[in-house]
Scaffold this motif. Structure first.
Motif: not given
Length: 556
Positions: A468-476, A523-530, A548-556
């Motif tokens: 499980e990783v939470v980070g901000r998108i730097v490149e896309l 944007d902030v992304v949370r990746l779960v079960d990566a 896996g699960q992807l959460e876009l701009n989750p409440a932190l």
């Protein structure tokens, strides 16, 4: 005048001792004062006289008719005549003989030596003791090139312990089945020398012998063997050395390694099971070679195995030169038949020859074909398996690969008689070959899946699952379609994710790839079960697949 020689032959020890001219004679750990009037047993000419000095004088008075003053005068004169090198008792005995008086004697009471009696320099020692440790023989080359072997055992009686060293043919009794811990033995013809630890040490001479004496009349005087046989569930970090009996679940191949001193060592792994649990055992050097001969389900006894801390806070055992492994020992009747409990992934090690494993399927990679050296075609399919203790890669070969094509994510797979090899970074990889039985979703087999573990980007490394990783998108970059080797179509999108510890490239697969159209840099992304892999340039890369699960701009 030379000092008289007294021969003591009543302690199963034939040793000649010259009396020194000082006031005391040290003999077998006791001090014998030169002139003492208290009752004691006197050794004269190799026989014991059950009389003290006063009793000897009284006997002379009764038999000779002399006065006490005359008797004492003769005794003192005889002592002076012999230069003071004889005790009053000895002088009294000589005076009595000159008067034709013979003191009553009886054959000496023979007493076995005890361990506390032994001192370096003694020879022809006889000893009754209990075996408390056996070190099987090791072979060596003498300076002239002639081979030899040496082994040892530790003996115990009520007064202490001593090491007995056996050389060459004498050491044969120490080999498998000859002697065991707890045996009562009678040692004859041994000699005592100072060991490397500066303590007395026994060696068996050319004419010496060692025999089992379980029914010896003095055996009951020996202390019982302290309880060291443990159940696996009873092991604790406070224990140092233990004896454990169990059945062989699996063994690994022997691995060689270089020690810091330049010598080469060997190690193999053994999984042992009893009615209370399983334990991993490291077999070192000569014991590692024995692992090649052990069979699944065989009963073994480990003696003087060392308890050590294992991975994840568990305990394991280590068997080196100070221990012993006995195959099929007698008297072990409380072990259940080998249980069909598959290993956990955390228990899997490289180079295991046979193991059972139950795990959940995380990912199935494409089937690929290859050419063998003989020109035939082979097939292999790789699957990532996981449970609640970890994850690893499994390779299914040929016929097993056909079965593995039926696997889907989250299936439970049971492998019987698989084997392992060392993979990327020394991690174990499971292999299923022609002798492996593959069962998919077998009834009654439950496997817990891995629990997602939140990590900072800097803590990522290849081959992690359930990340499980939470980070901000730097490149896309937008998603794209591609064609798999089997002709099917897939989708993937790439982005670079960053947190306060670093950045990582992320690949979003299938339906997650399409979500990239709604994302933007910042944007902030949370990746779960990566999961993670090793990239083309040696860097760690993060992937999000169907599970896996992807959460876009989750409440932190």
């Amino acid at each position: 005048m030379p000092a008289p020689v007294f021969r003591a032959g009543h302690l199963w020890l034939q040793k000649t001792v010259d009396f020194p001219a000082d006031d005391h004679l040290r003999c077998w750990g006791s001090l014998f004062p030169k002139n003492i009037y208290k009752p004691r047993r006197t050794v004269l000419s190799g026989l014991e006289v059950e009389m003290n000095f006063e009793q000897m004088v009284q006997r002379i008075l009764e038999s000779s008719g002399l006065s006490r003053d005359e008797v004492m005068s003769r005794i003192r004169a005889k002592q002076e005549e012999l230069g003071g090198f004889v005790t009053l008792e000895g002088a009294a005995n000589i005076v009595a003989r000159e008067l034709g008086i013979v003191f009553e004697r009886r054959e000496p009471e023979t007493r076995s030596l005890r361990i506390e009696d032994l001192l370096p320099g003694m020879s022809k020692v006889e000893l009754l003791a209990r075996v408390v440790r056996v070190q099987e023989p090791r072979e060596f080359q003498r300076p002239g090139g002639k081979p030899g072997q040496v082994g040892s055992m530790v003996l115990q009686d009520s007064t202490g312990e001593i090491r007995l060293v056996l050389w060459d043919e004498k050491a044969e009794i120490l080999k498998q089945g000859g002697l065991k811990k707890g045996d009562i033995v009678r040692v004859q013809g041994a000699y005592v020398r100072q060991g490397l630890d500066r303590k007395p040490e026994l060696s068996l001479g050319a004419r010496g012998s060692i025999v089992l004496c379980p029914d010896h009349p003095l055996a009951e005087e020996l202390p019982p063997l302290s309880r060291s046989g443990m159940k696996i569930a009873e092991l604790s970090p406070q224990m140092i050395e233990v004896d454990v009996a169990g059945r062989v679940v699996t063994t690994s191949e022997v691995r060689s390694f270089d020690r810091p001193d330049g010598t080469t060592g060997k190690v193999a792994t053994l999984i042992l099971m009893d009615g209370t649990g399983q334990v991993r055992v490291s077999l070192w050097d000569e014991w590692a070679e024995l692992a090649k001969e052990l069979n699944r389900g065989e009963v073994v006894m480990l003696e003087n195995a060392v308890v050590k801390a294992g991975p994840a806070g568990g305990l394991e055992l280590s068997l080196g030169s100070g221990g012993r492994l006995v195959r099929n020992p007698p008297g072990i009747s409380d072990l259940p038949e080998l249980r069909e409990r598959p290993l956990k992934i955390a228990e899997v090690e490289p180079d295991m020859r046979s193991l059972d494993l139950a795990a959940r399927v995380r990912r199935v990679l494409p089937l690929r074909e290859f050419k063998r050296s003989d020109g035939s075609t082979g097939r292999v399919l790789s699957v990532v398996l996981a449970d609640d203790t970890g994850a690893l890669r499994a390779s299914f070969w040929d016929h097993a690969a056909e079965l593995a094509q039926k696997l889907r994510a989250n299936d439970v797979v049971l492998l019987r008689n698989a084997y392992t090899r060392s993979g990327l970074g020394g991690r174990p990889e499971i292999h299923a070959g022609r002798a492996t039985q593959v069962e998919i979703n077998p009834p009654g087999v439950e496997v817990a899946g891995p629990q997602p573990q939140p990590l900072k980007i800097k803590d990522l490394e290849p081959n992690l699952e359930a990340v499980e990783v939470v980070g901000r998108i730097v490149e896309l970059s937008g998603w794209r379609e591609f064609t798999r080797p089997d002709g099917s179509r897939g989708k993937v999108a790439s982005l670079v994710l960053g947190d306060d510890s670093g950045t990582v490239r992320v690949s979003l697969w299938q339906e997650h790839a399409e979500k990239a159209e709604r994302m933007k840099v910042g944007d902030v992304v949370r990746l779960v079960d990566a999961y993670t892999t090793l990239g083309a340039f040696g860097q760690t890369e993060l992937h999000l697949g169907r599970q896996g699960q992807l959460e876009l701009n989750p409440a932190l």
